[in-house]
Write a protein that holds these residues in place. Structure first.
Motif, mmCIF file in Angstrom:
data_model
loop_
_atom_site.group_PDB
_atom_site.id
_atom_site.type_symbol
_atom_site.label_atom_id
_atom_site.label_comp_id
_atom_site.label_asym_id
_atom_site.label_seq_id
_atom_site.Cartn_x
_atom_site.Cartn_y
_atom_site.Cartn_z
ATOM 1 N N TRP A 89 0.823 -1.200 0.000
ATOM 2 C CA TRP A 89 0.000 0.000 0.000
ATOM 3 C C TRP A 89 0.861 1.255 0.000
ATOM 4 O O TRP A 89 0.520 2.244 -0.640
ATOM 5 C CB TRP A 89 -0.938 0.009 1.214
ATOM 6 N N CYS A 90 1.976 1.231 0.713
ATOM 7 C CA CYS A 90 2.853 2.419 0.761
ATOM 8 C C CYS A 90 3.387 2.746 -0.627
ATOM 9 O O CYS A 90 3.458 3.920 -1.007
ATOM 10 C CB CYS A 90 3.990 2.205 1.757
ATOM 11 N N GLU A 91 3.758 1.744 -1.393
ATOM 12 C CA GLU A 91 4.234 1.973 -2.760
ATOM 13 C C GLU A 91 3.103 2.442 -3.669
ATOM 14 O O GLU A 91 3.341 3.132 -4.665
ATOM 15 C CB GLU A 91 4.854 0.695 -3.336
ATOM 16 N N ALA A 92 1.884 2.071 -3.331
ATOM 17 C CA ALA A 92 0.717 2.436 -4.145
ATOM 18 C C ALA A 92 0.119 3.788 -3.762
ATOM 19 O O ALA A 92 -0.822 4.248 -4.401
ATOM 20 C CB ALA A 92 -0.359 1.352 -4.021
ATOM 21 N N GLU A 93 0.667 4.442 -2.758
ATOM 22 C CA GLU A 93 0.074 5.672 -2.224
ATOM 23 C C GLU A 93 -0.182 6.753 -3.272
ATOM 24 O O GLU A 93 -1.283 7.314 -3.324
ATOM 25 C CB GLU A 93 0.937 6.215 -1.078
ATOM 26 N N PRO A 94 0.765 7.074 -4.173
ATOM 27 C CA PRO A 94 0.450 8.110 -5.171
ATOM 28 C C PRO A 94 -0.724 7.713 -6.077
ATOM 29 O O PRO A 94 -1.586 8.538 -6.381
ATOM 30 C CB PRO A 94 1.745 8.238 -5.982
ATOM 31 N N ALA A 95 -0.767 6.455 -6.469
ATOM 32 C CA ALA A 95 -1.866 5.973 -7.317
ATOM 33 C C ALA A 95 -3.177 5.941 -6.541
ATOM 34 O O ALA A 95 -4.247 6.217 -7.102
ATOM 35 C CB ALA A 95 -1.545 4.596 -7.877
ATOM 36 N N LEU A 96 -3.117 5.613 -5.258
ATOM 37 C CA LEU A 96 -4.319 5.605 -4.425
ATOM 38 C C LEU A 96 -4.928 6.998 -4.364
ATOM 39 O O LEU A 96 -6.143 7.167 -4.521
ATOM 40 C CB LEU A 96 -3.988 5.099 -3.017
ATOM 41 N N GLU A 97 -4.096 7.995 -4.172
ATOM 42 C CA GLU A 97 -4.597 9.370 -4.129
ATOM 43 C C GLU A 97 -5.259 9.739 -5.457
ATOM 44 O O GLU A 97 -6.345 10.320 -5.483
ATOM 45 C CB GLU A 97 -3.457 10.332 -3.823
ATOM 46 N N LYS A 98 -4.628 9.375 -6.559
ATOM 47 C CA LYS A 98 -5.196 9.704 -7.871
ATOM 48 C C LYS A 98 -6.514 8.973 -8.131
ATOM 49 O O LYS A 98 -7.463 9.560 -8.651
ATOM 50 C CB LYS A 98 -4.193 9.384 -8.984
ATOM 51 N N ILE A 99 -6.572 7.699 -7.764
ATOM 52 C CA ILE A 99 -7.798 6.942 -8.049
ATOM 53 C C ILE A 99 -8.952 7.446 -7.179
ATOM 54 O O ILE A 99 -10.102 7.481 -7.619
ATOM 55 C CB ILE A 99 -7.573 5.419 -7.915
#
Length: 136
Positions: A89-99
């Motif tokens: 999840w930490c690596e996915a954080e920028p994509a999480l914010e965008k989605i």
């Protein structure tokens, strides 16, 4: 999402299952080559609401990275994005914010005049130009 507390929260989220983040259902499914990040747009939809989602989909793709999909298991309408080499999840954080931002654009009643800026008229003009080139 620049708060250090976010990293701690994300590190505790389970992988490969749907969780609530900011009151939104999201899932990070891990695969050997990367991860699939998804969030639910709708669990029930009519033909007219599906048409609205699809009409918005082109413009959304110009602004964001996630695409529309239907869950094979239960038919929910999802936004999903492939994240190469992501394992947490930490690596996915920028994509999480965008989605999450992209998801909010599908539900303008959740936003207060966020979508009324002149910049946001660009995708519609670009979509019209491309549609005219395609003869649609």
């Amino acid at each position: 999402m620049e708060d250090r507390g976010i990293d701690e929260i994300l590190a505790k989220l389970p992988l490969n299952e749907t969780v609530l983040f900011d009151d939104v259902a999201v899932c990070l499914q891990i695969f050997p080559e990367g991860a699939a990040l998804s969030t639910e747009l709708s669990n029930k939809y009519s033909s007219s609401s599906m048409s609205s989602f699809l009409e918005s989909g082109f413009a959304m793709t110009l602004l964001f990275d996630a695409g529309l999909g239907i869950d094979d298991g239960d038919g929910r309408l999802l936004l999903s994005q492939w994240l190469p080499s992501v394992k947490s999840w930490c690596e996915a954080e920028p994509a999480l914010e965008k989605i999450l931002n992209q998801r909010d654009r599908y539900f303008p009643e959740l936003l207060i005049n966020k979508t009324s800026t002149p910049h946001n008229s660009f995708p519609l003009r670009e979509e019209q130009r491309i549609r005219s080139l395609l003869g649609r």
